[in-house]
Design a protein around this motif. Sequence first.
Motif, PDB file in Angstrom:
ATOM      1  N   ALA A 149      -5.574  -0.610  -0.233  1.00 32.06           N
ATOM      2  CA  ALA A 149      -5.588  -1.657   0.835  1.00 32.06           C
ATOM      3  C   ALA A 149      -4.902  -1.834   1.949  1.00 32.06           C
ATOM      4  CB  ALA A 149      -5.187  -2.978  -0.395  1.00 32.06           C
ATOM      5  N   PHE A 150      -5.438  -2.543   2.936  1.00 29.41           N
ATOM      6  CA  PHE A 150      -4.776  -2.553   4.319  1.00 29.41           C
ATOM      7  C   PHE A 150      -4.583  -3.960   4.800  1.00 29.41           C
ATOM      8  CE2 PHE A 150      -7.337   1.323   3.955  1.00 29.41           C
ATOM      9  CZ  PHE A 150      -6.428   2.502   4.442  1.00 29.41           C
ATOM     10  N   ASN A 151      -3.389  -4.154   4.767  1.00 30.07           N
ATOM     11  CA  ASN A 151      -3.166  -5.599   5.507  1.00 30.07           C
ATOM     12  C   ASN A 151      -3.294  -5.485   6.864  1.00 30.07           C
ATOM     13  OD1 ASN A 151      -2.593  -6.978   2.920  1.00 30.07           O
ATOM     14  ND2 ASN A 151      -0.334  -6.604   3.161  1.00 30.07           N
ATOM     15  N   TYR A 192       2.991   0.196  -3.300  1.00 29.37           N
ATOM     16  CA  TYR A 192       3.090  -0.004  -1.745  1.00 29.37           C
ATOM     17  C   TYR A 192       3.596   1.156  -1.152  1.00 29.37           C
ATOM     18  CZ  TYR A 192       1.609  -5.095  -2.077  1.00 29.37           C
ATOM     19  OH  TYR A 192       1.136  -6.035  -2.566  1.00 29.37           O
ATOM     20  N   LEU A 193       2.652   1.837  -0.475  1.00 27.29           N
ATOM     21  CA  LEU A 193       3.242   2.977   0.160  1.00 27.29           C
ATOM     22  C   LEU A 193       3.904   2.586   1.489  1.00 27.29           C
ATOM     23  CD1 LEU A 193      -0.065   5.186   0.151  1.00 27.29           C
ATOM     24  CD2 LEU A 193       1.783   5.032  -1.345  1.00 27.29           C
ATOM     25  N   THR A 194       3.646   1.620   2.431  1.00 22.63           N
ATOM     26  CA  THR A 194       4.207   0.821   3.304  1.00 22.63           C
ATOM     27  C   THR A 194       4.098  -0.649   3.177  1.00 22.63           C
ATOM     28  OG1 THR A 194       2.233   0.771   4.751  1.00 22.63           O
ATOM     29  CG2 THR A 194       3.477   3.021   4.868  1.00 22.63           C
ATOM     30  N   LYS A 195       4.589  -1.518   3.982  1.00 22.13           N
ATOM     31  CA  LYS A 195       4.420  -2.795   3.876  1.00 22.13           C
ATOM     32  C   LYS A 195       3.236  -3.232   4.173  1.00 22.13           C
ATOM     33  CE  LYS A 195       5.482  -5.002   7.623  1.00 22.13           C
ATOM     34  NZ  LYS A 195       6.480  -5.556   8.779  1.00 22.13           N
ATOM     35  N   ASN A 196       2.393  -2.427   4.601  1.00 18.45           N
ATOM     36  CA  ASN A 196       0.744  -2.995   4.685  1.00 18.45           C
ATOM     37  C   ASN A 196      -0.019  -2.137   4.077  1.00 18.45           C
ATOM     38  OD1 ASN A 196       1.443  -5.318   6.549  1.00 18.45           O
ATOM     39  ND2 ASN A 196       1.744  -3.821   8.151  1.00 18.45           N
ATOM     40  N   ILE A 240      10.055  -8.902  -2.825  1.00 17.96           N
ATOM     41  CA  ILE A 240       9.304  -8.379  -1.736  1.00 17.96           C
ATOM     42  C   ILE A 240       9.836  -6.871  -1.300  1.00 17.96           C
ATOM     43  CG2 ILE A 240       8.808 -10.755  -0.767  1.00 17.96           C
ATOM     44  CD1 ILE A 240      10.875 -10.077   1.200  1.00 17.96           C
ATOM     45  N   ASP A 241      10.910  -6.614  -1.744  1.00 19.04           N
ATOM     46  CA  ASP A 241      11.270  -5.098  -1.576  1.00 19.04           C
ATOM     47  C   ASP A 241      10.835  -4.265  -2.404  1.00 19.04           C
ATOM     48  OD1 ASP A 241      12.628  -5.940   0.708  1.00 19.04           O
ATOM     49  OD2 ASP A 241      14.387  -6.451  -0.333  1.00 19.04           O
ATOM     50  N   SER A 242       9.985  -4.561  -3.506  1.00 23.93           N
ATOM     51  CA  SER A 242       9.568  -4.035  -4.562  1.00 23.93           C
ATOM     52  C   SER A 242       8.371  -3.068  -4.403  1.00 23.93           C
ATOM     53  CB  SER A 242       9.144  -4.921  -6.086  1.00 23.93           C
ATOM     54  OG  SER A 242       8.777  -4.063  -6.967  1.00 23.93           O
ATOM     55  N   LYS A 243       8.520  -1.862  -4.402  1.00 21.44           N
ATOM     56  CA  LYS A 243       7.023  -1.163  -4.022  1.00 21.44           C
ATOM     57  C   LYS A 243       5.830  -1.354  -5.379  1.00 21.44           C
ATOM     58  CE  LYS A 243       9.003   2.330  -1.215  1.00 21.44           C
ATOM     59  NZ  LYS A 243       8.443   2.190  -0.123  1.00 21.44           N
ATOM     60  N   LEU A 244       6.387  -1.367  -6.604  1.00 21.06           N
ATOM     61  CA  LEU A 244       5.532  -1.537  -7.632  1.00 21.06           C
ATOM     62  C   LEU A 244       5.045  -2.878  -7.761  1.00 21.06           C
ATOM     63  CD1 LEU A 244       4.579   0.074 -10.237  1.00 21.06           C
ATOM     64  CD2 LEU A 244       6.607  -0.661 -11.155  1.00 21.06           C
TER      65      LEU A 244
END
Length: 232
Positions: free
Chosen positions: A228-230, A177-181, A124-128
């Motif tokens: 995409a935006f969570n 992922y640029l940020t968590k969401n 879950i910490d992976s950006k890719l």
Amino acid sequence: MNCKRCILFFCFSFICITICDAQRSRNTKLGKRFSAGLMGGFVMSQIDGDNYTGFDRRTVFGGLKVSARILDNLSFEVNLLFVRKGASIENEEIEFRVNYQKNRLIHLQYTEVPLLLNVRPKGIDSKLYFEGGVAFSRLLNTRIEENVREFTDVSFAEIEPEIQSTDISLIAGMGSYLTKNVSLGIRFSYGINKIYTNDNPILRETAYQILPTQVFFMRNYYISANVAFNIF
């Protein structure tokens, strides 16, 4: 048709919000198990079978996404997207071609539901991330614009009523992922089934080559870039 599309869109939105609201407080060591949000982007599409290359049909798309985390590095994702596919092609003036003008357009509007597995190599910490799966699409609207002239033998407008309403595609993609969401990604989609097939095509023979006088088959494929935006 517009009413049905709106009802489907809002029903899907309601389901997404309900599921995520019920689960948003149930965090485990895997992180938030369910999430939902919006996604949209840019599509470059082409049709296999039009005898031309290049992703020359350029449009935008948008829709919803829902994701359920299965493992630390694996999640299952469902999208509901409104996607325009098709092609922008040249006239078939083989003998006297001077300008390569893209003057024939095939517009195909779909509701598309991709079912994807999303892998984050380092958890879950992976950006890719990498994704792959299958998409089921339903044709909503078709429009073909072409100027059939003396030396243009192949007409796509003639087969418009015979284009299949169901399109099934394989999807592969990756992103970060640029940020968590918030994430950016690219996807490649290639049709499993042909949306049109001519079982008895007619050919035209010239002094130099044999040329088609009818469309042999049509198959969708496209490349897309998305954001995409969570929300939940």
